[in-house]
Design a protein around this motif. Structure first.
Motif, PDB file in Angstrom:
ATOM      1  N   VAL A  92      -7.928  -2.028 -29.901  1.00  0.00           N
ATOM      2  CA  VAL A  92      -8.497  -1.379 -28.487  1.00  0.00           C
ATOM      3  C   VAL A  92      -7.381  -0.123 -28.260  1.00  0.00           C
ATOM      4  CG1 VAL A  92      -9.396  -1.341 -26.301  1.00  0.00           C
ATOM      5  CG2 VAL A  92      -9.738  -3.018 -27.666  1.00  0.00           C
ATOM      6  N   ALA A  93      -8.043   1.045 -28.239  1.00  0.00           N
ATOM      7  CA  ALA A  93      -7.027   2.239 -27.517  1.00  0.00           C
ATOM      8  C   ALA A  93      -7.441   2.557 -26.303  1.00  0.00           C
ATOM      9  CB  ALA A  93      -7.356   3.330 -28.410  1.00  0.00           C
ATOM     10  N   HIS A  94      -6.450   2.625 -25.399  1.00  0.00           N
ATOM     11  CA  HIS A  94      -6.576   2.916 -23.848  1.00  0.00           C
ATOM     12  C   HIS A  94      -5.563   3.988 -23.381  1.00  0.00           C
ATOM     13  CE1 HIS A  94      -8.583   2.625 -20.167  1.00  0.00           C
ATOM     14  NE2 HIS A  94      -7.400   1.918 -19.439  1.00  0.00           N
ATOM     15  N   ARG A 136      -3.935  -5.318 -29.601  1.00  0.00           N
ATOM     16  CA  ARG A 136      -4.423  -6.069 -30.606  1.00  0.00           C
ATOM     17  C   ARG A 136      -4.853  -7.384 -29.918  1.00  0.00           C
ATOM     18  NH1 ARG A 136      -1.718  -7.384 -36.326  1.00  0.00           N
ATOM     19  NH2 ARG A 136      -0.309  -8.416 -34.981  1.00  0.00           N
ATOM     20  N   VAL A 137      -6.081  -7.730 -29.629  1.00  0.00           N
ATOM     21  CA  VAL A 137      -6.556  -8.826 -29.017  1.00  0.00           C
ATOM     22  C   VAL A 137      -6.927  -9.716 -29.875  1.00  0.00           C
ATOM     23  CG1 VAL A 137      -7.766  -9.538 -26.914  1.00  0.00           C
ATOM     24  CG2 VAL A 137      -7.142  -7.275 -26.987  1.00  0.00           C
ATOM     25  N   PRO A 138      -6.606 -11.075 -29.966  1.00  0.00           N
ATOM     26  CA  PRO A 138      -7.386 -12.182 -30.813  1.00  0.00           C
ATOM     27  C   PRO A 138      -8.759 -12.272 -30.313  1.00  0.00           C
ATOM     28  CG  PRO A 138      -5.030 -13.007 -29.947  1.00  0.00           C
ATOM     29  CD  PRO A 138      -5.547 -11.744 -29.289  1.00  0.00           C
ATOM     30  N   TRP A 139      -9.764 -12.295 -31.421  1.00  0.00           N
ATOM     31  CA  TRP A 139     -11.112 -12.544 -31.077  1.00  0.00           C
ATOM     32  C   TRP A 139     -11.250 -13.821 -30.032  1.00  0.00           C
ATOM     33  CZ3 TRP A 139     -15.602  -9.869 -31.154  1.00  0.00           C
ATOM     34  CH2 TRP A 139     -16.830 -10.952 -31.394  1.00  0.00           C
ATOM     35  N   ASP A 140     -10.456 -14.662 -30.399  1.00  0.00           N
ATOM     36  CA  ASP A 140     -11.024 -15.949 -29.505  1.00  0.00           C
ATOM     37  C   ASP A 140     -10.417 -15.907 -28.198  1.00  0.00           C
ATOM     38  OD1 ASP A 140     -12.341 -17.387 -31.469  1.00  0.00           O
ATOM     39  OD2 ASP A 140     -10.142 -18.266 -32.359  1.00  0.00           O
ATOM     40  N   GLU A 141      -9.669 -14.898 -27.776  1.00  0.00           N
ATOM     41  CA  GLU A 141      -9.053 -14.735 -26.342  1.00  0.00           C
ATOM     42  C   GLU A 141      -9.817 -13.116 -25.857  1.00  0.00           C
ATOM     43  OE1 GLU A 141      -4.769 -14.830 -26.423  1.00  0.00           O
ATOM     44  OE2 GLU A 141      -4.880 -16.257 -28.123  1.00  0.00           O
ATOM     45  N   LEU A 142     -10.611 -12.739 -26.746  1.00  0.00           N
ATOM     46  CA  LEU A 142     -11.300 -11.391 -26.067  1.00  0.00           C
ATOM     47  C   LEU A 142     -12.046 -11.779 -24.767  1.00  0.00           C
ATOM     48  CD1 LEU A 142     -11.764  -8.539 -26.767  1.00  0.00           C
ATOM     49  CD2 LEU A 142     -13.942  -9.201 -27.892  1.00  0.00           C
ATOM     50  N   GLU A 143     -11.774 -10.880 -23.714  1.00  0.00           N
ATOM     51  CA  GLU A 143     -12.309 -11.176 -22.408  1.00  0.00           C
ATOM     52  C   GLU A 143     -13.376 -10.207 -22.022  1.00  0.00           C
ATOM     53  OE1 GLU A 143      -9.612 -13.252 -19.317  1.00  0.00           O
ATOM     54  OE2 GLU A 143      -8.488 -11.406 -20.445  1.00  0.00           O
ATOM     55  N   VAL A 144     -14.550 -10.140 -22.249  1.00  0.00           N
ATOM     56  CA  VAL A 144     -15.831  -9.205 -22.079  1.00  0.00           C
ATOM     57  C   VAL A 144     -16.592  -9.532 -20.930  1.00  0.00           C
ATOM     58  CG1 VAL A 144     -17.570  -8.089 -23.153  1.00  0.00           C
ATOM     59  CG2 VAL A 144     -15.684  -8.448 -24.423  1.00  0.00           C
ATOM     60  N   GLN A 151      -1.321  -7.344 -20.713  1.00  0.00           N
ATOM     61  CA  GLN A 151      -0.258  -6.833 -21.143  1.00  0.00           C
ATOM     62  C   GLN A 151       0.427  -7.483 -22.600  1.00  0.00           C
ATOM     63  OE1 GLN A 151       3.026  -6.671 -18.288  1.00  0.00           O
ATOM     64  NE2 GLN A 151       3.648  -4.783 -19.049  1.00  0.00           N
ATOM     65  N   LYS A 152       0.193  -8.726 -22.408  1.00  0.00           N
ATOM     66  CA  LYS A 152       0.512  -9.468 -23.686  1.00  0.00           C
ATOM     67  C   LYS A 152      -0.361  -9.310 -25.039  1.00  0.00           C
ATOM     68  CE  LYS A 152      -2.628 -13.305 -22.925  1.00  0.00           C
ATOM     69  NZ  LYS A 152      -2.870 -14.948 -22.681  1.00  0.00           N
ATOM     70  N   TYR A 153      -1.155  -8.368 -24.819  1.00  0.00           N
ATOM     71  CA  TYR A 153      -1.708  -8.113 -26.222  1.00  0.00           C
ATOM     72  C   TYR A 153      -1.505  -6.386 -26.581  1.00  0.00           C
ATOM     73  CZ  TYR A 153      -5.022 -11.677 -24.731  1.00  0.00           C
ATOM     74  OH  TYR A 153      -5.585 -13.025 -24.212  1.00  0.00           O
ATOM     75  N   TYR A 154      -0.157  -6.089 -25.850  1.00  0.00           N
ATOM     76  CA  TYR A 154       0.195  -4.809 -26.286  1.00  0.00           C
ATOM     77  C   TYR A 154       0.736  -4.779 -27.853  1.00  0.00           C
ATOM     78  CZ  TYR A 154       3.666  -0.811 -26.822  1.00  0.00           C
ATOM     79  OH  TYR A 154       4.452   0.232 -27.082  1.00  0.00           O
ATOM     80  N   PHE A 155       0.241  -3.487 -28.759  1.00  0.00           N
ATOM     81  CA  PHE A 155       0.571  -3.741 -30.017  1.00  0.00           C
ATOM     82  C   PHE A 155       1.591  -2.291 -30.390  1.00  0.00           C
ATOM     83  CE2 PHE A 155      -0.721  -2.609 -34.552  1.00  0.00           C
ATOM     84  CZ  PHE A 155      -0.200  -3.895 -34.961  1.00  0.00           C
ATOM     85  N   CYS A 156       1.446  -1.200 -29.740  1.00  0.00           N
ATOM     86  CA  CYS A 156       2.119  -0.027 -30.391  1.00  0.00           C
ATOM     87  C   CYS A 156       1.379   1.169 -29.363  1.00  0.00           C
ATOM     88  CB  CYS A 156       1.974   0.279 -31.632  1.00  0.00           C
ATOM     89  SG  CYS A 156       0.181   0.805 -32.047  1.00  0.00           S
ATOM     90  N   SER A 193       0.040  -1.332 -16.633  1.00  0.00           N
ATOM     91  CA  SER A 193      -0.329  -2.681 -15.599  1.00  0.00           C
ATOM     92  C   SER A 193      -0.518  -3.685 -16.389  1.00  0.00           C
ATOM     93  CB  SER A 193      -1.635  -2.082 -15.113  1.00  0.00           C
ATOM     94  OG  SER A 193      -1.724  -0.815 -14.316  1.00  0.00           O
ATOM     95  N   SER A 194      -0.442  -4.812 -15.737  1.00  0.00           N
ATOM     96  CA  SER A 194      -0.431  -6.138 -16.454  1.00  0.00           C
ATOM     97  C   SER A 194      -2.046  -6.467 -16.938  1.00  0.00           C
ATOM     98  CB  SER A 194      -0.154  -7.315 -15.365  1.00  0.00           C
ATOM     99  OG  SER A 194      -1.017  -7.291 -14.315  1.00  0.00           O
ATOM    100  N   ILE A 195      -2.991  -5.792 -16.555  1.00  0.00           N
ATOM    101  CA  ILE A 195      -4.240  -5.768 -16.980  1.00  0.00           C
ATOM    102  C   ILE A 195      -4.967  -4.673 -16.633  1.00  0.00           C
ATOM    103  CG2 ILE A 195      -5.261  -7.056 -14.895  1.00  0.00           C
ATOM    104  CD1 ILE A 195      -7.183  -8.419 -16.599  1.00  0.00           C
ATOM    105  N   GLN A 196      -5.742  -4.116 -17.764  1.00  0.00           N
ATOM    106  CA  GLN A 196      -6.709  -2.802 -17.449  1.00  0.00           C
ATOM    107  C   GLN A 196      -7.974  -3.039 -18.221  1.00  0.00           C
ATOM    108  OE1 GLN A 196      -4.674   0.916 -18.007  1.00  0.00           O
ATOM    109  NE2 GLN A 196      -3.007   0.098 -19.184  1.00  0.00           N
ATOM    110  N   ARG A 197      -9.016  -2.116 -17.669  1.00  0.00           N
ATOM    111  CA  ARG A 197     -10.326  -2.672 -18.291  1.00  0.00           C
ATOM    112  C   ARG A 197     -10.805  -1.241 -18.980  1.00  0.00           C
ATOM    113  NH1 ARG A 197     -15.070  -3.065 -13.730  1.00  0.00           N
ATOM    114  NH2 ARG A 197     -14.626  -0.797 -13.384  1.00  0.00           N
ATOM    115  N   LYS A 198     -11.595  -1.497 -20.074  1.00  0.00           N
ATOM    116  CA  LYS A 198     -12.160  -0.273 -20.814  1.00  0.00           C
ATOM    117  C   LYS A 198     -13.592  -0.528 -21.202  1.00  0.00           C
ATOM    118  CE  LYS A 198     -11.669   2.181 -25.136  1.00  0.00           C
ATOM    119  NZ  LYS A 198     -11.364   3.420 -24.549  1.00  0.00           N
ATOM    120  N   ARG A 199     -14.555   0.364 -21.028  1.00  0.00           N
ATOM    121  CA  ARG A 199     -15.922   0.146 -21.012  1.00  0.00           C
ATOM    122  C   ARG A 199     -16.016  -0.072 -22.462  1.00  0.00           C
ATOM    123  NH1 ARG A 199     -17.488   4.966 -19.394  1.00  0.00           N
ATOM    124  NH2 ARG A 199     -17.674   5.886 -21.405  1.00  0.00           N
TER     125      ARG A 199
END
Length: 291
Positions: free
Chosen positions: A138-140, A146-154, A181-186, A192-198
Motif C-alpha cells: 500500500v502506498a500512502h 507491506r502488510v501480511p495478508w493474515d494481519e490485514l485490517e479492513v 507503523q510496524k508494516y512500514y516497508f520503504c 503516525s502509528s496508524i493511518q487509514r487509506k480508502r
C-alpha cells in the motif's frame, strides 16, 4: 459507532478511534478482516469490475482506490456534449452566420481545460495484493507499507452525502485499510502509528461488498477464465491485446471509441505525471506500474 449498522454481519470495531486525526467521520464501522471473510449472500463475481482493477495476473492484482468510475465517466460525457453542441451550432450556422464561431470561442477553451486537467492530474498507485508471498503493498502519501495478508485490517463504514436540492441525503459506503507503523516497508517514514487509506467507495452497499468478495476469492483461489474475460478492459495494454484479435475495421472503430469515450485509459499508460512503485518493490515485481 453510534449510527445504524451496516447490512453485513461483521463485528463492530473501534479501530478508527486509534487514529490521531480523523479527517473523515464514518459510521457503522464493521471489521471485515482479519481474518479476511466474504460477506454472506453477496456475489464474488468480477463482472463490471474493470473500473476497480488496474492490473491482474496469477500472482497479484492491483486494486484501484480512487473514484475512477467518476473519472472514467466524466470526460466522455464532456466530449459527447461538446461534439453535439458544436454539431448543432454548425447546423445553425447555415442560417445564422457566426453562430458556430461564437460557440467555438466559448466552448473550445473549456474543452481544452478539461483535457489538460486530465493529462496533468497525477495517477495514484493502486493497492497491490500478492497472493504468492501473502503480502499487501500500500502506498500512502509517500510511505509504502507491506502488510501480511493474515494481519490485514479492513473495515466497512458509511457516511452521508448531500445529493442536491430536493434530494435526501444518501449513504456513501467505504472500505478502508488500516496501516500500522510496524508494516512500514520503504519511502517516507510514517508520521503516525496508524493511518487509514480508502480501499473502495460506492453509493451501493452491495457493490462494495462484491468488490471485497472478489478480492478475497482471488487471494484464496486465484483467477478463473471468467475473470480474464471480465477484466480485459482493466488497463490499456490488456484492452489493446483484445483488439488485436479483431478485424482491421473493428480495430479502428474500437480504438476511436476508446479515444472519444475512455481517453483516461490511454493517458494512464503514457502520461508522465503519475506515481511509481519504488525500487524496493520493483525488486519484487519488476517494473509493473498500473493505475
Amino acid at each position: 459507532m453510534s449510527d445504524s449498522r451496516l447490512n453485513c454481519e461483521f463485528p463492530e470495531t473501534d479501530i478508527q478511534q486509534q487514529l490521531e486525526k480523523r479527517f473523515y467521520r464514518t459510521f457503522g464501522e464493521r471489521l471485515a478482516s482479519p481474518p479476511a471473510r466474504k460477506v454472506g449472500g453477496v456475489s464474488d463475481s468480477s463482472v463490471d469490475m474493470g473500473h476497480s482493477i488496474a492490473n491482474f495476473n496469477d500472482r497479484f492484482i492491483d486494486v484501484r482506490t480512487d473514484f475512477l468510475t467518476k473519472r472514467l465517466g466524466l470526460l466522455p460525457v464532456i466530449n459527447i456534449f461538446m461534439v453535439v453542441v458544436l454539431l448543432l451550432m454548425w447546423i445553425a450556422d447555415q442560417f445564422y452566420s457566426g453562430a458556430l464561431l461564437a460557440t467555438a470561442l466559448l466552448l473550445l477553451p473549456l474543452w481544452t481545460g478539461f483535457i489538460v486537467y486530465e493529462i496533468f492530474c497525477p495517477y495514484t498507485l493502486p493497492v497491490r495484493i500478492d497472493r504468492s508471498e501473502d503480502f499487501v503493498y500500500v502506498a500512502h502519501r509517500g510511505t509504502f507499507y507491506r502488510v501480511p495478508w493474515d494481519e490485514l485490517e479492513v473495515t466497512f463504514s458509511y457516511n452521508f452525502q448531500y445529493m442536491g436540492s430536493g434530494v435526501a441525503w444518501s449513504r456513501q459506503y467505504y472500505s478502508h485499510v488500516f496501516l500500522r507503523q510496524k508494516y512500514y516497508f520503504c519511502g517516507k517514514p510514517p508520521k503516525s502509528s496508524i493511518q487509514r487509506k480508502r480501499l473502495s467507495s460506492y453509493f451501493d452497499e452491495n457493490k462494495i461488498y462484491r468488490k471485497w468478495n472478489f478480492i478475497v476469492r482471488f487471494y484464496q483461489e486465484g483467477l478463473n477464465k471468467e475473470d480474464c474475460s471480465n477484466l480485459e478492459t482493466a488497463n490499456y495494454d490488456l484492452y489493446v491485446e483484445t483488439l488485436n484479435n479483431s478485424s482491421f475495421l473493428a480495430y479502428i472503430l474500437d480504438y476511436l471509441s476508446l479515444i472519444l469515450f475512455v481517453p483516461t485509459m490511454i493517458w494512464a499508460k503514457f502520461s508522465p505525471f503519475k506515481y511509481k512503485w519504488p525500487s524496493e518493490i520493483e525488486e519484487v515485481f519488476g517494473k509493473a506500474n498500473y493505475y
